[in-house]
Structures are given as structure tokens and as C-alpha cells.
Design an enzyme around this catalytic site. Sequence first.
Site, mmCIF file in Angstrom:
data_model
loop_
_atom_site.group_PDB
_atom_site.id
_atom_site.type_symbol
_atom_site.label_atom_id
_atom_site.label_comp_id
_atom_site.label_asym_id
_atom_site.label_seq_id
_atom_site.Cartn_x
_atom_site.Cartn_y
_atom_site.Cartn_z
ATOM 1 N N HIS A 102 41.239 40.329 30.074
ATOM 2 C CA HIS A 102 42.679 39.994 30.987
ATOM 3 C C HIS A 102 41.731 38.739 31.857
ATOM 4 C CE1 HIS A 102 41.766 43.513 32.626
ATOM 5 N NE2 HIS A 102 41.800 42.830 33.501
ATOM 6 N N HIS A 104 42.092 36.513 35.624
ATOM 7 C CA HIS A 104 42.592 37.286 37.276
ATOM 8 C C HIS A 104 42.521 35.294 37.665
ATOM 9 C CE1 HIS A 104 41.407 41.188 38.031
ATOM 10 N NE2 HIS A 104 40.963 40.981 37.110
#
Length: 140
Positions: A102, A104
Site C-alpha cells: 500500500h 500512504h
Amino acid sequence: MAYDRNNIFAKILRGEIPAHKVFEDEQTLVFMDVMPQSDGHTLVVPKAAAENLFDLDPAMAAAVMRTTQWVAHGVKRAFNADGITLMQFNGPVAGQTVFHFHMHVLPRYADQPLRSHGRSMAEPRILEEHARMIRAALEI
Ligand code: 5GP
């Protein structure tokens, strides 16, 4: 380490647990971080079983970066941020706590440090409002 199909983001991708979604396309999903380090802290994940940067397919990496760049424009506009920090951790020693790749996306302001990583939960109604603000800024 083998990819754990029961990590929290895999469950969000399968719709087994809720998330405050901002956007999705065929390859990526964007949703609010439940413990935002800055208001508007958003996560971009690939719809692929990749634990980290090293096992992410390059085409998926390109898709994640395309979505991240676009969403960063919306986050910056929605939160009137002075800047945006992108963060991405690979492995526990690097600070990774959820083992599905992922990115951010974090709004930043002059003289304002980030709140601690993964520390305090935001209220659901606030996260929903922040997701709405980002969607509005992206005109979706
Ligand atoms: P990492 O340390 O792996 O880079 O970041 C994981 C992020 O996921 C943290 O910022 C944490 O706040 C966030 N997070 C952990 N559990 C959940 C969850 O159930 N839902 C959402 N939306 N974010 C989560």
C-alpha cells in the site's frame, strides 16, 4: 513470507470488512486510513496478492502510482495542504504492519509534524466526511 490472504486489506478488497472508500478501478482501491497521521490520510492498494514492493507486478506498480498521483491531487485540494508526503514500507523492520502492498498519501502543512503511525482511531463519521471531501475534489 508467503502472502497472507487474511490480512486486513485483503479482507477490505473482498468486501469482508468495511472501509471508507474514495475510489476504485479495475486494478486499484483507495480508502481512508483508520488511524490517520494527518486528516485526509489515504491509502492506495493494488487489487493483487502482493505483500510488498518486491513481489508487486511492475504493471500493478504502475497502476498504483497512476492512481496515487491522481488521488494526491484530490487530497491536496480537499485539505488545502501545503504539500503531500507519500510513504510506503516493506517488511516489519521498515515499519510495515499490514502485509498487503500500500501507498500512504498524507497531507502536510508548514510546521506541523505527522501524528504517530497506527496509533489513534478516527471516528467513522469523520472518515466518511473526509472520503466525501476527496471525492468532491476529484469530481467523482
Ligand atoms: P503500514 O505500517 O503497513 O505501512 O501501514 C498500515 C496502515 O494501515 C496504518 O497506517 C494503519 O493505521 C492502517 N490500518 C490498520 N488497520 C486498518 C483497517 O482495518 N482499516 C484501514 N482503513 N486502515 C487500517
